[in-house]
Design an enzyme around this catalytic site. Structure first.
Site, mmCIF file in Angstrom:
data_model
loop_
_atom_site.group_PDB
_atom_site.id
_atom_site.type_symbol
_atom_site.label_atom_id
_atom_site.label_comp_id
_atom_site.label_asym_id
_atom_site.label_seq_id
_atom_site.Cartn_x
_atom_site.Cartn_y
_atom_site.Cartn_z
ATOM 1 N N ASP A 162 -0.146 4.941 1.075
ATOM 2 C CA ASP A 162 -0.328 5.864 2.195
ATOM 3 C C ASP A 162 -0.207 5.141 3.527
ATOM 4 O O ASP A 162 -0.959 4.214 3.815
ATOM 5 C CB ASP A 162 -1.700 6.541 2.105
ATOM 6 N N GLY A 176 -8.216 3.779 3.686
ATOM 7 C CA GLY A 176 -7.939 2.731 2.722
ATOM 8 C C GLY A 176 -8.961 2.589 1.613
ATOM 9 O O GLY A 176 -8.727 1.844 0.660
ATOM 10 N N ASP A 206 -1.559 -0.749 6.105
ATOM 11 C CA ASP A 206 -1.776 -0.167 7.434
ATOM 12 C C ASP A 206 -3.252 0.024 7.738
ATOM 13 O O ASP A 206 -3.606 0.323 8.882
ATOM 14 C CB ASP A 206 -1.058 1.181 7.550
ATOM 15 N N ASN A 233 -3.612 9.789 -7.197
ATOM 16 C CA ASN A 233 -2.374 10.572 -7.243
ATOM 17 C C ASN A 233 -1.135 9.717 -7.006
ATOM 18 O O ASN A 233 -0.044 10.249 -6.806
ATOM 19 C CB ASN A 233 -2.426 11.680 -6.191
ATOM 20 N N SER A 244 -5.439 5.636 -4.292
ATOM 21 C CA SER A 244 -5.205 7.035 -4.656
ATOM 22 C C SER A 244 -5.041 7.215 -6.161
ATOM 23 O O SER A 244 -4.280 6.487 -6.809
ATOM 24 C CB SER A 244 -3.950 7.564 -3.957
ATOM 25 N N ARG A 264 -12.058 7.274 -2.783
ATOM 26 C CA ARG A 264 -12.709 8.481 -2.274
ATOM 27 C C ARG A 264 -14.221 8.366 -2.224
ATOM 28 O O ARG A 264 -14.840 8.675 -1.202
ATOM 29 C CB ARG A 264 -12.319 9.697 -3.134
ATOM 30 N N ASP A 316 0.858 -1.176 0.000
ATOM 31 C CA ASP A 316 0.000 0.000 0.000
ATOM 32 C C ASP A 316 0.903 1.236 0.000
ATOM 33 O O ASP A 316 2.065 1.171 0.401
ATOM 34 C CB ASP A 316 -0.890 -0.028 1.244
#
Length: 245
Positions: free
Chosen positions: A18, A62, A198, A142, A140, A65, A16
């Site tokens: 982030d 996780g 996480d 991004n 994401s 959006r 992952d």
């Protein structure tokens, strides 16, 4: 592979972004709070119930959006029209709020920058030195820009991010589809791949996908919850892997 803290059967590692590779989880949490607190204040007035860290952990962390918007609003008994991906940021639709959250996130990243977890980058380098393949798996949109900003794009043989998921129609975590897509890109069976996450939703995805090893990265003091959601091992930092337990 005791020096990597992984079973000998593992041929690939799926990370992952982030909270595992980068320190952006706290930035995401702050952007979500700014979004929802403004929305709730406008809706409910000064007596609104703020968005909390517990809300972030349970309903948003996780998830893609739009899923995060739906999940949190449902927890407060709020329903909004879906709208579409092109909705104006802040429009009172699921996608409008999601787009506003992305604006807030990018503003914070531009202001504060992005930091990597250096111990994770060292671990990934060690993994690759042992001949294991690597992929980044993130909800994401991004992801690629963030990897470029920390000079880590070349550390991964495959990338499945929010853009890929949308193009391929892959549901986000806790569904395992994005991790399964990454394993396919690397040419390995899920049982021969390890997942590093996480988020609780990421733990669920790793377990649901039948992956060979699931590592929970505990940045927030919730090791018990990570184990409960399917982790085989929980560490506070990937530098701990390979040490005697």
């Amino acid at each position: 592979m005791t020096d990597l803290g992984l079973p000998d059967t593992i041929l690939a590692c799926l990370f992952d972004l982030d909270g595992v590779v980068t320190r952006t989880a706290v930035v995401h949490a702050a952007a979500w709070k700014e979004l929802f607190d403004a929305f709730l204040h406008e809706r409910d007035g000064d007596g609104f119930r703020p968005f909390t860290e517990a809300d972030y952990d349970q309903y948003v962390d996780g998830l893609p959006r739009a899923d995060g918007v739906r999940s949190f609003l449902a927890s407060r008994g709020i329903a909004l029209p879906e709208g579409g991906p092109g909705d104006r940021p802040g429009a009172r639709t699921v996608h409008g709020l999601g787009n506003r959250k992305n604006e807030l996130l990018l503003e914070r990243i531009r202001t504060d920058g992005v930091e990597a977890h250096d111990s994770t980058l060292r671990y990934i380098a060690a993994v690759r030195a042992r001949g294991l393949r690597t992929a980044i798996v993130s909800s994401s949109a991004n992801c690629r820009d963030v990897l470029r900003s920390i000079g880590a794009e070349d550390l991964f043989d495959a990338r499945i991010d929010g853009v890929d998921a949308a193009e391929r129609g892959l549901p986000g975590k806790p569904a395992p589809d994005t991790f399964l897509a990454a394993a396919r890109e690397l040419g390995v069976e899920p049982s021969r791949a390890a997942v590093f996450e996480d988020a609780l939703a990421g733990m669920d995805a790793g377990r649901a996908g039948g992956f060979g090893y699931v590592v929970g990265v505990d940045r927030a003091g919730r090791a018990d919850a990570l184990y409960a959601h399917g982790a085989d091992r929980v560490v506070s930092d990937l530098g701990e892997l390979g040490r005697e337990t």
